[in-house]
Motif scaffolding. Structure first.
Motif, PDB file in Angstrom:
ATOM      1  N   ASP A   2      70.182 106.927  94.145  1.00 61.03           N
ATOM      2  CA  ASP A   2      69.773 105.768  93.350  1.00 61.03           C
ATOM      3  C   ASP A   2      70.985 104.839  93.276  1.00 61.03           C
ATOM      4  OD1 ASP A   2      69.139 103.886  91.382  1.00 61.03           O
ATOM      5  OD2 ASP A   2      68.121 105.345  90.106  1.00 61.03           O
ATOM      6  N   ILE A   3      71.027 103.881  94.191  1.00 55.71           N
ATOM      7  CA  ILE A   3      72.181 102.980  94.285  1.00 55.71           C
ATOM      8  C   ILE A   3      72.347 102.144  93.028  1.00 55.71           C
ATOM      9  CG2 ILE A   3      73.131 100.988  95.522  1.00 55.71           C
ATOM     10  CD1 ILE A   3      71.848 102.159  98.063  1.00 55.71           C
ATOM     11  N   THR A   4      71.259 101.633  92.497  1.00 57.97           N
ATOM     12  CA  THR A   4      71.306 100.757  91.329  1.00 57.97           C
ATOM     13  C   THR A   4      71.948 101.435  90.131  1.00 57.97           C
ATOM     14  OG1 THR A   4      69.304  99.689  92.102  1.00 57.97           O
ATOM     15  CG2 THR A   4      69.917  99.303  89.809  1.00 57.97           C
ATOM     16  N   ASN A   5      71.657 102.722  89.937  1.00 55.00           N
ATOM     17  CA  ASN A   5      72.166 103.446  88.773  1.00 55.00           C
ATOM     18  C   ASN A   5      73.334 104.373  89.102  1.00 55.00           C
ATOM     19  OD1 ASN A   5      70.325 102.390  86.787  1.00 55.00           O
ATOM     20  ND2 ASN A   5      68.739 103.498  87.902  1.00 55.00           N
ATOM     21  N   TYR A   6      73.898 104.244  90.301  1.00 59.09           N
ATOM     22  CA  TYR A   6      75.064 105.024  90.729  1.00 59.09           C
ATOM     23  C   TYR A   6      74.840 106.528  90.606  1.00 59.09           C
ATOM     24  CZ  TYR A   6      77.213 100.455  90.570  1.00 59.09           C
ATOM     25  OH  TYR A   6      77.494  99.133  90.770  1.00 59.09           O
ATOM     26  N   ILE A   7      73.653 106.990  91.008  1.00 54.53           N
ATOM     27  CA  ILE A   7      73.340 108.417  91.011  1.00 54.53           C
ATOM     28  C   ILE A   7      73.517 108.928  92.432  1.00 54.53           C
ATOM     29  CG2 ILE A   7      71.586 110.175  90.576  1.00 54.53           C
ATOM     30  CD1 ILE A   7      70.345 108.212  88.530  1.00 54.53           C
ATOM     31  N   ALA A   8      74.319 109.995  92.600  1.00 53.36           N
ATOM     32  CA  ALA A   8      74.660 110.500  93.926  1.00 53.36           C
ATOM     33  C   ALA A   8      74.327 111.978  94.063  1.00 53.36           C
ATOM     34  CB  ALA A   8      76.141 110.271  94.203  1.00 53.36           C
ATOM     35  N   THR A   9      74.103 112.385  95.326  1.00 53.23           N
ATOM     36  CA  THR A   9      73.723 113.753  95.633  1.00 53.23           C
ATOM     37  C   THR A   9      74.380 114.205  96.939  1.00 53.23           C
ATOM     38  OG1 THR A   9      71.855 115.261  95.990  1.00 53.23           O
ATOM     39  CG2 THR A   9      71.633 113.027  96.871  1.00 53.23           C
ATOM     40  N   ASN A  10      74.403 115.522  97.141  1.00 55.05           N
ATOM     41  CA  ASN A  10      74.842 116.071  98.422  1.00 55.05           C
ATOM     42  C   ASN A  10      73.649 116.430  99.298  1.00 55.05           C
ATOM     43  OD1 ASN A  10      73.898 118.312  97.037  1.00 55.05           O
ATOM     44  ND2 ASN A  10      75.777 119.502  97.236  1.00 55.05           N
ATOM     45  N   ASP A  11      72.442 116.161  98.829  1.00 58.02           N
ATOM     46  CA  ASP A  11      71.186 116.469  99.530  1.00 58.02           C
ATOM     47  C   ASP A  11      70.783 115.254 100.371  1.00 58.02           C
ATOM     48  OD1 ASP A  11      68.590 116.989 100.338  1.00 58.02           O
ATOM     49  OD2 ASP A  11      67.919 117.711  98.384  1.00 58.02           O
ATOM     50  N   ILE A  12      70.976 115.341 101.691  1.00 54.32           N
ATOM     51  CA  ILE A  12      70.723 114.183 102.557  1.00 54.32           C
ATOM     52  C   ILE A  12      69.263 113.749 102.517  1.00 54.32           C
ATOM     53  CG2 ILE A  12      70.360 115.467 104.717  1.00 54.32           C
ATOM     54  CD1 ILE A  12      72.299 112.150 104.331  1.00 54.32           C
ATOM     55  N   SER A  13      68.343 114.674 102.304  1.00 53.98           N
ATOM     56  CA  SER A  13      66.935 114.279 102.249  1.00 53.98           C
ATOM     57  C   SER A  13      66.640 113.476 100.990  1.00 53.98           C
ATOM     58  CB  SER A  13      66.012 115.497 102.345  1.00 53.98           C
ATOM     59  OG  SER A  13      66.220 116.355 101.250  1.00 53.98           O
ATOM     60  N   ALA A  14      67.332 113.740  99.900  1.00 55.21           N
ATOM     61  CA  ALA A  14      67.161 112.938  98.679  1.00 55.21           C
ATOM     62  C   ALA A  14      67.786 111.565  98.862  1.00 55.21           C
ATOM     63  CB  ALA A  14      67.768 113.650  97.480  1.00 55.21           C
ATOM     64  N   ALA A  15      68.872 111.491  99.603  1.00 55.23           N
ATOM     65  CA  ALA A  15      69.524 110.205  99.854  1.00 55.23           C
ATOM     66  C   ALA A  15      68.661 109.337 100.748  1.00 55.23           C
ATOM     67  CB  ALA A  15      70.887 110.419 100.499  1.00 55.23           C
ATOM     68  N   GLU A  16      67.992 109.933 101.704  1.00 54.76           N
ATOM     69  CA  GLU A  16      67.135 109.162 102.591  1.00 54.76           C
ATOM     70  C   GLU A  16      66.000 108.489 101.834  1.00 54.76           C
ATOM     71  OE1 GLU A  16      65.860 111.446 105.968  1.00 54.76           O
ATOM     72  OE2 GLU A  16      67.870 112.223 106.257  1.00 54.76           O
TER      73      GLU A  16
END
Length: 185
Positions: free
Chosen positions: A60-74
């Motif tokens: 979630d770029i807008t809310n600066y939420i990050a993950t190590n799960d590439i499928s969630a990033a996609e």
């Protein structure tokens, strides 16, 4: 945000400087001149942990939420994955599912030298450009120095953003590489 929920645990000297830090804002470590960014850790993580040297992507770029799960990033956009930063801690940080109701924050490295996780392809050489691997969670991959980014099979111009450059060749035994991280906002 409370400083107690920030990963990694912060040196006491940083507490005052971080008190007014907002999500997405950069912080320069006065001891090393490395730059960190404050992000929120996603509830969905691979193996419910962050490992030292993992490359995080925004879910979630807008809310600066990050993950190590590439499928969630996609899920942000199938044509674009934005790197958030690199986990900079001395060990894995276990975040059990029972803590999902607690909002977690992290300072991730966005500029500085760090050993980071690779995709295990054993093909990175010194000077290679590093990108987020599109198939391996929390890992980087490389583009050869001679490779044209516009025509690479990874379609980097459409899919990836550069996270830095390899300082040395990757270490095959540990699937890591020393990198100069330089992630743009």
């Amino acid at each position: 945000m409370t400083i107690q929920n920030c990963i990694p645990f912060l040196p006491t000297a940083w507490t005052t400087e971080l008190a007014g830090l907002s999500l997405g804002q950069r912080f320069v470590d006065p001891r090393t001149a490395y730059q960190y960014k404050l992000i929120q850790v996603a509830e969905t993580l691979v193996n419910d942990e962050l490992r030292n040297g993992e490359v995080l992507s925004y879910s979630d770029i807008t809310n600066y939420i990050a993950t190590n799960d590439i499928s969630a990033a996609e899920a942000v956009d199938t044509n674009y994955v934005k790197p958030a930063g690199v986990v900079d801690t001395t060990s894995a940080i276990d975040i059990p599912e029972s803590s999902a109701t607690v909002t977690r924050y992290a300072l991730v490295l966005v500029r500085g030298r760090k050993t980071i996780v690779t995709d295990g392809g054993d093909d990175i050489t010194a000077g290679d450009t590093l990108i987020i691997d599109p198939t391996v969670d929390g890992a980087c991959d490389s583009i050869d120095n001679d490779e044209d980014i516009g025509t690479t099979t990874l379609n980097v111009g459409d899919w990836m953003e550069i996270i830095g450059r390899a300082v040395d060749a990757d270490v095959d035994a540990s699937d890591t590489v020393v990198a100069e991280i330089d992630i743009k906002d």
